[in-house]
Scaffold this motif. Structure first.
Motif, short mmCIF file in Angstrom:
data_model
loop_
_atom_site.label_atom_id
_atom_site.label_comp_id
_atom_site.label_asym_id
_atom_site.label_seq_id
_atom_site.Cartn_x
_atom_site.Cartn_y
_atom_site.Cartn_z
N ILE A 85 16.60 21.51 156.45
CA ILE A 85 17.13 22.78 156.95
C ILE A 85 16.30 23.95 156.46
O ILE A 85 16.11 24.94 157.17
N LEU A 86 15.78 23.83 155.24
CA LEU A 86 15.02 24.91 154.63
C LEU A 86 13.59 24.96 155.15
O LEU A 86 13.07 23.95 155.63
N PRO A 87 12.93 26.11 155.05
CA PRO A 87 11.51 26.17 155.40
C PRO A 87 10.69 25.37 154.38
O PRO A 87 11.16 25.12 153.27
N PRO A 88 9.47 24.96 154.72
CA PRO A 88 8.65 24.17 153.80
C PRO A 88 8.42 24.92 152.48
O PRO A 88 8.24 26.14 152.46
N CYS A 89 8.47 24.17 151.38
CA CYS A 89 8.24 24.78 150.07
C CYS A 89 7.02 24.12 149.43
O CYS A 89 6.76 22.93 149.66
N PRO A 90 6.26 24.85 148.61
CA PRO A 90 5.02 24.29 148.05
C PRO A 90 5.24 23.18 147.03
O PRO A 90 4.41 22.29 146.89
N SER A 91 6.37 23.21 146.30
CA SER A 91 6.60 22.18 145.28
C SER A 91 8.09 21.92 145.12
O SER A 91 8.92 22.82 145.29
N ILE A 92 8.41 20.68 144.80
CA ILE A 92 9.78 20.27 144.54
C ILE A 92 9.83 19.63 143.16
O ILE A 92 9.08 18.69 142.87
N PHE A 93 10.70 20.15 142.31
CA PHE A 93 10.90 19.61 140.97
C PHE A 93 12.31 19.04 140.89
O PHE A 93 13.28 19.72 141.24
N ALA A 94 12.43 17.80 140.46
CA ALA A 94 13.74 17.16 140.34
C ALA A 94 13.84 16.44 139.01
O ALA A 94 12.87 15.83 138.54
N VAL A 95 15.02 16.50 138.42
CA VAL A 95 15.27 15.83 137.14
C VAL A 95 16.70 15.31 137.15
O VAL A 95 17.59 15.89 137.79
N GLU A 96 16.91 14.20 136.45
CA GLU A 96 18.25 13.62 136.32
C GLU A 96 18.67 13.67 134.87
O GLU A 96 17.94 13.23 133.98
N GLN A 97 19.85 14.20 134.62
CA GLN A 97 20.36 14.32 133.26
C GLN A 97 21.82 13.87 133.22
O GLN A 97 22.69 14.51 133.80
N GLY A 98 22.05 12.74 132.57
CA GLY A 98 23.42 12.25 132.46
C GLY A 98 24.08 12.03 133.80
O GLY A 98 25.22 12.46 134.01
N SER A 99 23.40 11.37 134.75
CA SER A 99 23.91 11.08 136.09
C SER A 99 24.12 12.34 136.93
O SER A 99 24.81 12.29 137.94
N MET A 100 23.53 13.46 136.52
CA MET A 100 23.55 14.69 137.31
C MET A 100 22.12 15.02 137.73
O MET A 100 21.20 14.98 136.92
N ILE A 101 21.93 15.34 139.01
CA ILE A 101 20.60 15.60 139.58
C ILE A 101 20.45 17.10 139.82
O ILE A 101 21.34 17.75 140.38
N PHE A 102 19.29 17.64 139.40
CA PHE A 102 18.96 19.04 139.62
C PHE A 102 17.63 19.11 140.36
O PHE A 102 16.62 18.60 139.87
N VAL A 103 17.63 19.72 141.54
CA VAL A 103 16.44 19.83 142.38
C VAL A 103 16.09 21.31 142.50
O VAL A 103 16.87 22.11 143.03
N ASP A 104 14.91 21.69 141.99
CA ASP A 104 14.45 23.07 142.03
C ASP A 104 13.38 23.22 143.10
O ASP A 104 12.40 22.45 143.13
N LEU A 105 13.54 24.22 143.97
CA LEU A 105 12.57 24.54 145.01
C LEU A 105 12.00 25.91 144.71
O LEU A 105 12.74 26.92 144.71
N ASP A 106 10.70 25.98 144.41
CA ASP A 106 10.07 27.22 144.00
C ASP A 106 9.50 27.96 145.21
O ASP A 106 9.15 27.36 146.24
N ALA A 107 9.38 29.28 145.05
CA ALA A 107 8.72 30.15 146.02
C ALA A 107 9.29 29.97 147.43
O ALA A 107 8.57 29.77 148.40
N ILE A 108 10.62 30.00 147.51
CA ILE A 108 11.27 29.86 148.80
C ILE A 108 12.45 30.84 148.86
O ILE A 108 13.19 30.99 147.88
#
Length: 498
Positions: free
Chosen positions: A330-353
């Motif tokens: 749904i989102l416009p293209p982003c230059p980088s995707i950072f994802a990390v899992e901590q204690g069965s919780m997922i965090f996805v960071d999309l920069d410069a968007i």
């Protein structure tokens, strides 16, 4: 990026506080020290601070081995006192490490104090060096037992081989077929070689104890190939193996699972007050590993969606992974995707968007359907969700003597209410004289819920199958079960309505 102190740091702080209080008491109160040390190890393990968790685990073991007794001599009393001093060193190291984590997570850059990481590393090395001094005697005793057991194994195998040879059948003298004893000898020799490969480092006095332990740990955690699941040659295992390879990148380690359950059985046999927490933590780890079976790698699923993928070991259920892929589409293209899992919780960071308001609303609805949230920031957005809907970290609260469970990934903060109206209304209905106010981010919406008591956070199993014939409120997503099988109402706001 969180507005409040992360929950995993709160758990660590509570364990440290209990450890400090136990240390300030009389020297003979080792049970409290052990209990809080185990709690600290569990909290550090949940925060993925593996090195510090190993420190706390080893210290708890040494506290058990050097627990004071009535017949304790002067040397043993000195060792006990030195171990208590090491507890103080461990508290300082953990606090310094968590302080560095808090500084790195500071978004606003207001914290100008940078911890001395070089000094912290030297503290860790010195602490581990001092702790190993207490471990030498335990290792020597254990290795002597291993050596004796291996000697008995060799003797038993030799006896078994002689009996097998004496009972071997007569073969055709013209054709040199392998005899029954040959087959038995070959298998037994291979068994001896395997045992030697595992225990040889322990029996060699020139090999350090740490190298031996590392070798044994490696030998006991070798992953088993998927084709070894079933040795029945009459079954075609290729279909099941191909299905697992195509739909999941996580390999379930059967040997590690068996060793973990074996450790729980050993703890249960000598169960005391603090042992319950240790065994419950091991069983919880086993449940987490079972949930991972069949999950998919987000790095594989996100291929081609960005120029740069900063993702390592992040796994999610297929429905969770598909929802995240839909959000990215749904989102416009982003230059980088950072994802990390901590204690069965997922965090996805999309920069410069910079998403539009309609895009945020659409993604918020999708994330609310998987108990997640979206946070718009100056430099991009963060999408958060659990890795599975059947088991997830939960924040617990009490309303009118009933238990409620809220997805921890949606929880922001809790505040005590000093003065409140007699009746307050929120998304769950009415509540009389609430004491606690909880703030949540569900999808892209902020909510406030009220409770009489805030319990804390724990990972719980979620049962989603509520019969359609039973009428239920729109916010009820299912039933959550804690470690004692107590039922909690799982609060899933906007899961079905958006």
């Amino acid at each position: 990026m969180a507005e409040e102190r992360p929950l995993f740091l709160v758990d660590i702080d509570r364990a440290l506080e209990g450890l400090v209080i136990a240390q300030s008491q009389e020297l003979g109160n080792f049970d409290s020290l052990i209990m809080h040390c185990v709690d600290l190890a569990n909290a550090l393990d949940g925060a993925r601070m593996v090195e510090l968790s190993n420190f706390a685990t080893e210290l708890s073991q040494q506290l058990k081995d050097h627990r004071p007794s009535n017949a304790q001599n002067e040397a043993e009393s000195k060792s006990s006192k030195e171990l208590v001093l090491l507890v103080h060193d461990l508290v300082e190291i953990v606090r310094a490490e968590t302080e560095s984590v808090s500084v790195l997570a500071d978004e606003n850059g207001e914290n100008t104090h940078t911890p001395d990481l070089t000094h912290l590393e030297s503290q860790k090395k010195e602490f581990w060096k001092q702790l190993l001094r207490f471990n030498k005697q335990s290792i020597a005793h254990s290795l002597s037992e291993v050596h004796a057991s291996l000697s008995h194994a060799h003797a038993a195998v030799d006896s078994f081989k002689h009996r097998a040879i004496s009972q071997s059948s007569v073969v055709d003298p013209i054709i040199d077929y392998p005899t029954q004893s040959d087959i038995i000898n070959k298998r037994l020799d291979q068994t001896i070689q395997d045992l030697d490969a595992i225990f040889k480092p322990f029996l060699n006095p020139m090999t350090s104890a740490s190298d031996g332990i590392a070798t044994l740990d490696t030998a006991l955690t070798i992953p088993v190939a998927a084709t070894e699941i079933n040795d029945m040659s009459s079954l075609d295992k290729s279909i099941a193996t191909n299905f697992i390879d195509q739909n999941s990148q996580y390999s379930f380690n059967r040997r590690a699972a068996l060793n973990r359950l074996q450790a729980v059985r050993m703890i249960a046999q000598k169960a005391k007050g603090w042992s319950r927490s240790e065994s419950d933590h091991l069983l919880s780890d086993q449940q987490d590993d079972i949930v991972r079976v069949g999950q998919q790698s987000l790095k594989k699923r996100f291929e081609g969606l960005s120029d740069e993928l900063l993702i390592d070991e992040v796994y999610a259920d297929p429905d969770i992974a598909q929802t995240l892929v839909t959000c990215l589409s749904i989102l416009p293209p982003c230059p980088s995707i950072f994802a990390v899992e901590q204690g069965s919780m997922i965090f996805v960071d999309l920069d410069a968007i910079v998403p539009t308001e309609d895009q945020v609303v659409a993604i918020g609805g999708l994330l609310a359907s998987i108990a997640g949230s979206i946070e718009v920031m100056e430099q991009g957005i963060r999408m958060s969700c659990p890795s599975s809907l059947i088991r997830m970290p939960i924040v617990n609260m009490v309303r009118h003597h009933e238990l409620y469970a809220i997805p921890a990934v949606q929880y922001l903060s809790s505040d005590r209410i000093l003065e409140s109206e007699k009746t307050v209304w929120d998304q769950l209905g009415s509540i009389e004289e609430p004491k606690i106010q909880l703030k949540l981010r569900v999808g892209n919406q902020l909510y406030e819920l009220y409770a009489h008591e805030f319990i804390g956070m724990q990972t719980m199993n979620i049962h989603l199958e509520i019969p359609s014939s039973i009428s239920k409120p729109a916010w009820l997503g299912g039933i959550a079960l804690d470690g004692d099988s107590q039922a909690h109402y799982w609060v899933a706001i906007d899961r079905f309505t958006r």
